[in-house]
Scaffold this active site. Structure first.
Site, PDB file in Angstrom:
ATOM      1  CG  ASP A 107      89.169 -25.853  68.919  1.00  0.00           C
ATOM      2  OD1 ASP A 107      89.768 -26.839  68.428  1.00  0.00           O
ATOM      3  OD2 ASP A 107      89.295 -25.525  70.122  1.00  0.00           O
ATOM      4  CD  GLU A 172      94.267 -28.280  71.433  1.00  0.00           C
ATOM      5  OE1 GLU A 172      95.305 -28.596  72.057  1.00  0.00           O
ATOM      6  OE2 GLU A 172      94.050 -27.126  71.007  1.00  0.00           O
TER       7      GLU A 172
END
Length: 411
Positions: A107, A172
Site C-alpha cells: 500500500d 502499513e
C-alpha cells in the site's frame, strides 16, 4: 559493480539480473500503476487488487500462498470497510536450510499530480536513471527486488540456499490494522520454523553508501481538541501534523468552528516510557489550558503509539547482509538507527522472538512520503543482487553455526 570478489555462482546470478533489469522495471511499472492508497476509503478496492497481483506473482514462483482475511474496520463516520488480506507465502521446506521470512507492504501514501509531482505519480517514469512513482521506494520496489532475487535462482535452476516465507500486507500506511493480531495467532504456526526475519522498508543514511538499520525511534501521536499551544509548535522534539476543523481555504472566514483538533507527535528513543510520555503531555496541556480560564473543554488523546526498536548487529543476519553488501557495492555498509518510526520491526521481534533485521536498498533522497518519490535504477538492480547474495551468505553462516553447535554438543 566489480565481479572480482564474487564467486562463480554469484557472477552467474548477477549477470542474469543485469540482463533482465528492464523486465524487473516493467514489473515495477505495473505495480506502481495500481493506486493502492490505504488511507483513502474510496481506493480500498485498488489495495485489494494490489494484493491479488502480489499473490499471483508469488504463486508464479511456486510458492504456496494464503490470503488471510482480517475482517473489517470501522471508519469515523461509522462505515464498515473491509481490510485487505495479509499474504502468508511459503517457498521450499528443506530442513537443512535456514528459513528466512521477508516482510513488506504494497500500500502507498496518497499522491496527486497537483501536489507538486513532476510526473504522474502512478506512472513509473525514468528520468536520468531515477524511477519516479508512488511506491517506487516505499515499498513496492524493495518487495519486488526481493521477489526478483528469488526468481533469479528459479530461472537459473539453482538450488535455493534458504527456505522462503513472505508476509505482505496492504495497510502499513494506515497503521497495519489487524497485523499484530495475526502475528500473535501465527506465532506457533506460520512462524514456528522461521529462523530470521528481514524487513526492507526504510532508507540509507546517504545517497551513495549502503546502510543496515539496527534501531528505530518510537512515536506517540496526540490529538488536542479545542486549541493548540503555539509554544509547543516550536519545540524541536515535536512534529505538528495539522489542525482539523479550522478554515484553511483562500480568503477570510469569520465563523468560529464548534471544535478544532490539533495533531502532533513526539519521537522517542530507547528507554523512554510511553506511559510516562503520555502522562507528561496530558498533564502539561491540561495545566496550561486551566490557566486560561476558558469555558471551552479540552480533550487530549493518544490514538497511535509505537515503541522504539533495537536489534543485535553481531548476529548472523547482520554479518550475512554486511558480506552481501560488500560483495555487490564494494564497501561496508553504515550501521544506523533510523530516526523514523517503523512499528513492524519491534512488532515482529517482540511477538515471534526471532532475529529481525532492516535491510534497506533505497537512498536517503528517495522521498518516500513526498512528491516525486523515486528509486534509482542502480539501487533497484544492485539491491536485487544484494538480496540474492544475502541468501547465500546467511545460508553459509547458518550452517556454520549449526556445525559449531553440534560439535559443542558432542564434546
Amino acid at each position: 559493480m566489480s565481479f572480482s570478489s564474487s564467486s562463480a555462482l554469484e557472477i552467474e546470478i548477477f549477470r542474469y539480473i543485469d540482463v533482465h533489469q528492464n523486465d524487473f522495471i516493467k514489473d515495477l511499472k505495473e505495480w506502481v500503476a495500481v493506486e493502492s492508497d490505504s488511507v483513502q476509503p474510496d481506493l480500498r478496492k485498488e489495495v485489494m487488487r494490489m494484493m491479488a497481483l502480489v499473490a499471483d506473482r508469488l504463486s508464479a514462483l511456486g510458492a504456496t500462498v494464503n490470503l488471510v482475511d482480517l475482517g473489517s474496520h470501522q471508519l469515523p463516520d461509522g462505515q464498515d470497510l473491509p481490510l485487505p488480506p495479509v499474504i502468508l507465502g511459503e517457498l521450499r521446506k528443506d530442513p537443512q536450510n535456514p528459513t528466512v521470512c521477508f516482510y513488506g507492504h504494497v500500500d502507498v501514501q496518497p499522491a496527486k499530480k497537483e501536489d507538486g509531482w513532476k510526473t504522474d505519480p502512478y506512472t513509473l517514469t525514468e528520468i536520468n536513471g531515477n524511477l519516479y512513482g508512488r511506491g517506487a521506494t516505499d515499498n513496492k520496489g524493495p518487495v519486488l527486488a526481493w521477489i526478483n532475487a528469488v526468481e533469479t535462482y528459479r530461472a537459473l535452476k539453482l538450488a535455493m540456499p534458504v527456505n522462503f516465507k513472505f508476509v505482505i500486507e496492504g495497510m502499513e500506511e494506515a497503521g497495519s490494522l489487524g497485523l499484530e493480531k495475526l502475528l500473535e495467532e501465527e506465532k506457533q504456526g506460520f512462524f514456528s520454523d522461521v529462523d530470521y526475519i528481514v524487513i526492507s522498508d526504510n532508507l540509507w543514511l546517504s545517497n551513495k553508501k549502503p546502510a543496515l538499520t539496527y534501531g528505530s525511534r518510537g512515536n506517540a501521536c496526540f490529538c488536542v481538541e479545542e486549541e493548540i499551544l503555539l509554544h509547543l509548535w516550536r519545540d524541536p522534539s515535536l512534529s505538528i501534523h495539522g489542525i482539523e476543523g479550522a478554515f484553511h481555504e483562500p480568503g477570510i472566514k469569520t465563523v468560529i468552528p464548534a471544535k478544532v483538533i490539533g495533531k502532533f507527535s513526539i519521537r522517542q528513543v530507547p528507554h523512554m516510557d510511553l506511559s510516562v510520555v503520555k502522562q507528561q503531555v496530558v498533564e502539561h496541556l491540561e495545566a496550561v489550558f486551566s490557566k486560561r480560564n476558558s469555558p471551552n473543554k479540552l480533550k487530549v488523546s493518544m490514538p497511535l503509539c509505537a515503541k522504539p526498536w533495537l536489534a543485535d548487529v553481531n548476529g548472523p543476519l547482520y554479518k550475512a547482509a554486511r558480506r552481501a553488501i560488500k560483495t555487490v557495492f564494494g564497501e561496508d555498509p553504515d550501521f544506523i538507527r533510523d530516526g523514523s518510526t517503523i512499528p513492524v520491526a519491534r512488532m515482529f521481534q517482540a511477538i515471534t522472538q526471532k532475529s529481525v533485521m532492516m535491510f534497506p536498498i533505497g537512498a536517503a533522497d528517495d522521498g518516500e512520503h513526498s512528491q516525486n518519490e523515486k528509486m534509482s535504477r542502480h539501487n533497484y538492480i544492485e539491491g536485487t543482487k544484494a538480496f540474492a547474495s544475502f541468501f547465500l551468505e546467511i545460508s553459509k553462516l547458518h550452517r556454520h553455526l549449526q556445525e559449531t553447535s553440534n560439535m559443542e554438543t558432542n564434546n
